[in-house]
Design a protein around this motif. Structure first.
Motif, PDB file in Angstrom:
ATOM      1  N   SER A   1       0.859  -1.199   0.000  1.00 52.58           N
ATOM      2  CA  SER A   1       0.000   0.000   0.000  1.00 52.58           C
ATOM      3  C   SER A   1       0.886   1.236   0.000  1.00 52.58           C
ATOM      4  N   GLY A   2       0.249   2.384  -0.334  1.00 52.79           N
ATOM      5  CA  GLY A   2       0.955   3.656  -0.274  1.00 52.79           C
ATOM      6  C   GLY A   2       1.750   3.995  -1.519  1.00 52.79           C
ATOM      7  N   ILE A   3       1.519   3.318  -2.628  1.00 54.59           N
ATOM      8  CA  ILE A   3       2.235   3.628  -3.874  1.00 54.59           C
ATOM      9  C   ILE A   3       1.213   4.197  -4.859  1.00 54.59           C
ATOM     10  N   ASN A   4       1.330   5.492  -5.140  1.00 58.84           N
ATOM     11  CA  ASN A   4       0.446   6.184  -6.090  1.00 58.84           C
ATOM     12  C   ASN A   4       1.243   6.480  -7.350  1.00 58.84           C
ATOM     13  N   LEU A   5       0.842   5.824  -8.437  1.00 56.98           N
ATOM     14  CA  LEU A   5       1.564   5.976  -9.702  1.00 56.98           C
ATOM     15  C   LEU A   5       0.984   7.073 -10.592  1.00 56.98           C
TER      16      LEU A   5
ATOM     17  N   ARG B   1       7.715   5.231 -13.134  1.00 56.14           N
ATOM     18  CA  ARG B   1       6.268   5.201 -12.917  1.00 56.14           C
ATOM     19  C   ARG B   1       5.559   4.562 -14.107  1.00 56.14           C
ATOM     20  N   LYS B   2       5.998   4.936 -15.303  1.00 52.66           N
ATOM     21  CA  LYS B   2       5.382   4.363 -16.498  1.00 52.66           C
ATOM     22  C   LYS B   2       5.630   2.855 -16.557  1.00 52.66           C
ATOM     23  N   GLU B   3       6.841   2.446 -16.220  1.00 51.56           N
ATOM     24  CA  GLU B   3       7.170   1.019 -16.228  1.00 51.56           C
ATOM     25  C   GLU B   3       6.322   0.255 -15.215  1.00 51.56           C
ATOM     26  N   MET B   4       6.138   0.814 -14.033  1.00 46.92           N
ATOM     27  CA  MET B   4       5.336   0.157 -13.008  1.00 46.92           C
ATOM     28  C   MET B   4       3.867   0.092 -13.429  1.00 46.92           C
TER      29      MET B   4
ATOM     30  N   SER C   1       0.563  10.286  -9.574  1.00 51.57           N
ATOM     31  CA  SER C   1       1.080  11.577  -9.139  1.00 51.57           C
ATOM     32  C   SER C   1       2.600  11.538  -9.157  1.00 51.57           C
ATOM     33  N   SER C   2       3.188  12.718  -9.353  1.00 47.29           N
ATOM     34  CA  SER C   2       4.653  12.831  -9.351  1.00 47.29           C
ATOM     35  C   SER C   2       5.212  13.102  -7.953  1.00 47.29           C
ATOM     36  N   SER C   3       4.346  13.127  -6.965  1.00 47.16           N
ATOM     37  CA  SER C   3       4.805  13.389  -5.593  1.00 47.16           C
ATOM     38  C   SER C   3       5.566  12.180  -5.059  1.00 47.16           C
ATOM     39  N   PRO C   4       6.438  12.391  -4.082  1.00 46.24           N
ATOM     40  CA  PRO C   4       7.136  11.260  -3.455  1.00 46.24           C
ATOM     41  C   PRO C   4       6.144  10.312  -2.808  1.00 46.24           C
TER      42      PRO C   4
END
Length: 270
Positions: A125-129, A205-208, A131-134
């Motif tokens: 959990s906690g992975i937002n793909l 991010r794109k790869e994920m 947004s560009s935020s950390p």
């Protein structure tokens, strides 16, 4: 003829001088009989004395005696040092041989085998793909450890590390709890891992997102745990166990399912 002339004539007839006149104080004959002793042979001027070679000793002059003594002390010290060094090396060699024999005996008696590890749970959990935020990811990992040794227990000590990577990026970290695993035992270990402000590149991010669309999100789990082995009533020194697992999940939200998981391990004895 007078009395004196007669006496001289008698002496002239009875005295016969030697070929060489004697030196003063060298007479040993009878002077009254008119015999004069021969001159004795002079003593020889040189003497030749033969001494065996092994009985000839060199005696240094007094001014160099202290130098000879110092050199002698150095030779003695070197000899003592060599003797001590040889004794030390021999002791080390004997200790190594005895240790090798002891380890070989323990191996033949107990037949130790490495523990087996597998990943039983992997929640993300906690992975937002989008947004560009950390990101600040959280992982709940469940690992099963199987000790198949009949006479060997394992102490898991403090100082372990658990990390989850995507490619070469360390997303989160944590530690294993300390516990004792007895012989012929299966232990399930749960640990929570967290990461803080991990910056992902746009390409990553794109790869994920592409991996997530196929429900094959790959991660790498790395565990490093210090352990001590218990054989009978004896505990060994600290040994480091390294576990590497390739885990693939179907999604980045809880609950997630493990698509595939494969673990390998290595041991650092020293």
């Amino acid at each position: 003829m007078s009395y004196q002339s007669l006496l001289l004539a008698l002496m002239a007839e009875r005295v016969h001088p030697d070929d060489s006149s004697p030196e003063s104080g060298q007479f040993s004959g009878n002077f009254s009989s008119g015999e004069f002793p021969r001159k004795p042979a002079p003593p020889p001027a040189t003497y030749v004395i033969k001494v065996p070679k092994d009985q000839i000793y060199y005696v240094p002059p007094p001014e160099r005696e202290h130098l000879i003594q110092r050199l002698s002390r150095k030779k003695v010290n070197r000899s003592r040092f060599r003797c001590c060094l040889c004794s030390f090396l021999a002791t080390i060699f004997i200790v190594i041989v005895l240790a090798g024999i002891s380890l070989a005996t323990l191996y033949l008696v107990f037949r130790p085998e490495s523990s087996k590890y597998s990943v039983e749970g992997f929640s993300v959990s906690g992975i937002n793909l989008t947004s560009s935020s950390p990101i600040s990811p959280k992982f709940n990992v469940t690992v099963k450890s199987r000790n198949g040794n009949g006479k060997i227990g394992i102490y898991y000590e403090k100082g372990s590390t658990v990390d989850v990577y995507y490619n070469d990026v360390d997303l989160c970290n944590g530690a294993l709890p300390t516990f004792y695993q007895p012989a012929m035992n299966v232990t399930v270990i749960k640990t929570a891992l967290t990461g803080s402000r991990i910056q992902l590149t746009s390409a990553m991010r794109k790869e994920m997102r592409d991996e997530l669309s196929k429900k094959t999100m790959p991660f790498k789990l790395k565990i490093k745990a210090p352990v001590k082995i218990k054989v009978g009533s004896v505990k060994t020194w600290t040994i480091t166990v390294k576990v590497n697992c390739d885990v693939t999940v179907d999604k980045l939200t809880a609950p997630s399912s493990i698509v595939s998981g494969k673990c390998s391990h290595d041991v650092d004895i020293w």
